[in-house]
Design an enzyme around this catalytic site. Structure first.
Site, PDB file in Angstrom:
ATOM      1  N   GLU A 224      -3.407  -1.891   5.679  1.00 12.69           N
ATOM      2  CA  GLU A 224      -3.532  -3.091   6.510  1.00 12.69           C
ATOM      3  C   GLU A 224      -2.641  -4.163   5.904  1.00 12.69           C
ATOM      4  O   GLU A 224      -2.787  -4.499   4.731  1.00 12.69           O
ATOM      5  CB  GLU A 224      -4.984  -3.591   6.534  1.00 12.69           C
ATOM      6  CG  GLU A 224      -5.958  -2.582   7.111  1.00 12.69           C
ATOM      7  CD  GLU A 224      -7.400  -3.100   7.165  1.00 12.69           C
ATOM      8  OE1 GLU A 224      -7.613  -4.317   6.988  1.00 12.69           O
ATOM      9  OE2 GLU A 224      -8.300  -2.276   7.368  1.00 12.69           O
TER      10      GLU A 224
ATOM     11  N   GLU B 284     -12.715   0.246   3.127  1.00 15.13           N
ATOM     12  CA  GLU B 284     -12.869  -0.779   2.086  1.00 15.13           C
ATOM     13  C   GLU B 284     -14.210  -0.707   1.371  1.00 15.13           C
ATOM     14  O   GLU B 284     -15.073  -1.580   1.542  1.00 15.13           O
ATOM     15  CB  GLU B 284     -12.648  -2.182   2.671  1.00 15.13           C
ATOM     16  CG  GLU B 284     -11.226  -2.434   3.097  1.00 15.13           C
ATOM     17  CD  GLU B 284     -10.945  -3.906   3.378  1.00 15.13           C
ATOM     18  OE1 GLU B 284     -11.884  -4.667   3.608  1.00 15.13           O
ATOM     19  OE2 GLU B 284      -9.766  -4.279   3.339  1.00 15.13           O
TER      20      GLU B 284
END
Ligand code: GAL
Length: 634
Positions: free
Chosen positions: A315, A144
């Site tokens: 995710e 991320e």
């Protein structure tokens, strides 16, 4: 392409004796992917140059032996403590000038060349050790980018890198002074070493200075990712992936994606509704346990573009998260719905985050597929159901959308730098257009701003593009559908100065933006018939035909048969009316969907999702709350 399911797992969090049982239970659930490793640097290299790979060798062997494919993460989002001792100046610095500390994650500066070399080193070591491992079937680089606001850092490393970047881009300060317009307020420079980072100025810094820094910062993310991608490619042919985030625009994802094989993102629908989308809790109440019905779809579509057709969800929210202001549990069925929605948008894999809830540290309140005591959490059954359903469905088959939305990251930085109205935000504008398309039941492709060919589409929306690229302008000049450009499009040059002659310069279309107004929420510009523009209104001039006018007779949509300029930011009902009218004239079928129902077409099936908390009817079929219905496309 097969649809697959997976899960994020942290073998270093659990006793080794538990790994085989965990792996067996993952397989029994129907999962085929397991992502590991992305935060484990302190357990891979506890002291500089001292490696403890053996536990990771065994973890991969155990998971692989159970039949799972491993996604192996490089651990560069969590440099160990010794790294910060080695490079105290690697910490990111906030806009006030304070260094951010060790003690959580992402404590590194993208500009720090020493840390960049360390990240290349660890990726190289991992590639050498695991690149040919048959169980390692994909790689995740870092974790991320920009999470916790780390793209922009006002550090000494960033200052040195920025000056160098400016020197390369402009070659001379004369050119920079001219291109930026530094005569204004006596901001001329004589040397690149005089140029500071654009923080802590007395009043707003020069917009061109800020935009240059935003471009520079984005380029550092691209470069940081590329050194790891290059290191890994020496050893592996497995796909390289990064897991992007929701509503994150601080770097050019298309450029990072160009160095990778697949774009994935981390989808937390309920967290995002609460944390990252406009609207009051009263307005959000209807979707509090489901997430916004268009937000996941928007991100699937944009990341499918970033991945040049290859999309994963790395995710997937399984239950309550820990990080939003409020963290309700999903409605039963949502962990299944979100996965099917991702598949309907072309995802090859959906991985739930995480296998077992961690009883310790920052994320102990974050649900997993298992509870912290290893009992099943509600999403486990839903994941197993999705796995059974996948087995009974044909493979992913994309369909050509008729409608496209052009989305540009540089424009997002431009409008952040010069919002001109407190509510002007690129994501918000693009999402407003996207939501209207979705409410009409359309399947949408998102396109990058340098798209060269629009011939597959009938309708193209391009809101908020600071500058039309030459490639897009060329594509538009031969487009035989309808392209609706604007608002706020092609009125600036690359340095965020106004275009002269004034824009937009639409091929063969005489429209000019003569004046711009922004409006507070209490104000709006009424349109003829019904509807209104809010936030933003541009006064247009020119000889092109007017397709829609304001109540006081000013152009609201102006242009020819194919290229039209939209002068303002329509509210939702007005957007619906505009899209409906355009689709009718183009022969694109639209639907009057019940509230909370959305559809997405694939090559083989139409998927219908009920995001509402109540049953809804679709073509005589009742879809329960959080229900998914699919029917073959004819
Ligand atoms: C993501 C992140 C994960 C975990 C998760 C919690 O942003 O990649 O490591 O923190 O959020 O929801």
């Amino acid at each position: 392409m097969k649809r697959t399911l997976g899960v994020c797992y942290y073998p270093e969090h659990w006793p080794e004796q538990q790994w085989a049982d965990d792996a067996a239970q993952m397989v029994a659930t129907g999962l085929t992917w397991v992502r590991i490793g992305e935060f484990a640097w302190s357990r891979m290299e506890p002291r500089p140059g001292q490696f403890t790979w053996e536990w990771l060798d065994r973890a991969i062997a155990v998971l692989g032996a159970a039949g799972l494919n491993v996604v192996l993460g490089t651990p560069t989002a969590t440099p160990p403590r010794w790294m910060v001792e080695k490079y105290p100046d690697m910490l990111p610095v906030d806009a006030q000038g304070n260094a951010r500390k060790f003690g959580s994650r992402r404590h590194y500066d993208f500009s720090h060349l020493g840390y960049r070399a360390e990240s290349r080193r660890i990726a190289d070591l991992m590639g050498a050790r695991y690149g040919a491992n048959p169980h390692v079937a994909a790689w995740q680089i870092d974790n991320e980018y920009d999470c916790h606001d780390t793209t922009l850092s006002y550090s000494a490393a960033a200052l040195a890198g920025f000056r160098d970047w400016l020197a390369q881009r402009y070659q001379s300060t004369d050119a920079l002074n001219r291109d930026w317009g530094n005569v204004f307020w006596s901001m001329d420079y004589d040397s690149f070493d005089q140029i500071e980072l654009p923080n802590n100025t007395v009043t707003e810094p020069h917009p061109a200075h800020v935009l240059a820094f935003r471009r520079y910062a984005s380029d550092q993310v691209v470069a940081f990712n590329k050194v790891q991608a290059d290191a890994l490619r020496k050893y592996t042919k497995a796909p390289l992936i990064h897991n992007y985030m929701g509503r994150t625009l601080t770097f050019d994802h298309y450029k990072v994606g160009a160095d990778l094989d697949v774009a994935s993102w981390d989808s937390y629908p309920i967290g995002f509704l609460s944390d990252r989308l406009e609207g009051t809790y009263k307005e959000k109440q209807k979707f509090l346990r489901q997430g916004h019905p268009d937000n996941q779809a928007f991100h699937h579509d944009i990341y499918r573009a970033v991945g040049r057709g290859r999309l994963w969800v790395m995710e997937q929210q399984p239950g309550p998260v820990n990080w939003a202001p409020y963290n309700p549990a999903p409605l039963p069925g949502m962990a299944r719905l979100w996965a099917w929605e991702a598949f309907a948008h072309g995802a090859e894999a959906v991985c739930y985050f995480r296998w077992r809830q961690a009883p310790f540290a920052q994320e102990q309140m974050h649900a997993g597929l298992l509870r912290a005591d290893s009992a099943p959490a509600p999403a486990l059954d839903e994941a197993a159901q999705v796995a059974r359903e996948i087995a009974s469905m044909p493979d992913v088959d994309a369909v050509q959308a008729q409608v496209a939305l052009v989305f540009d990251y540089e424009s997002a930085w431009a409008w952040d730098t010069q919002p001109q109205g407190a509510d002007f935000d690129m994501f918000r504008l693009a999402f407003a257009a996207y939501r209207a398309l979705r409410r009409a039941g359309l399947s949408i492709d998102i396109l990058p701003p340098d798209t060269a060919d629009l011939s597959d589409y009938k309708l193209v929306l391009a809101p908020g593009l600071m500058t039309l690229s030459d490639t897009l302008r060329n594509a538009l000049s031969t487009f035989d559908g309808i392209a609706l450009i604007g608002p706020r499009s092609d009125t600036k040059n690359a340095e965020l100065s106004m275009k002269l002659p004034l824009g937009p310069n639409l091929p063969d279309t005489d429209v000019t933006v003569a004046m711009t107004e922004s409006m507070p929420p209490s104000d709006a510009v009424a349109l003829q018939g019904r509807g209104q523009f809010h936030h933003w209104f541009e006064h247009l001039e020119g000889s092109a035909p007017v397709h829609l006018a304001t109540r006081d007779g000013q152009p609201a949509i102006m242009g020819g048969d194919n290229l039209r300029y939209l002068a303002g930011w329509p509210d939702d009902k007005t957007f619906d009316r505009i899209i409906g009218g355009l689709c009718d004239s183009l022969g694109i079928a639209t639907y009057d969907l019940p509230a909370g129902v959305r559809i997405r077409d694939t090559g083989t099936h139409r998927f219908v999702f009920n995001y509402a908390a109540k049953p809804r009817n679709w073509n005589g079929i009742t879809i329960p709350p959080a229900g998914v219905h699919w029917e073959p496309t004819t």
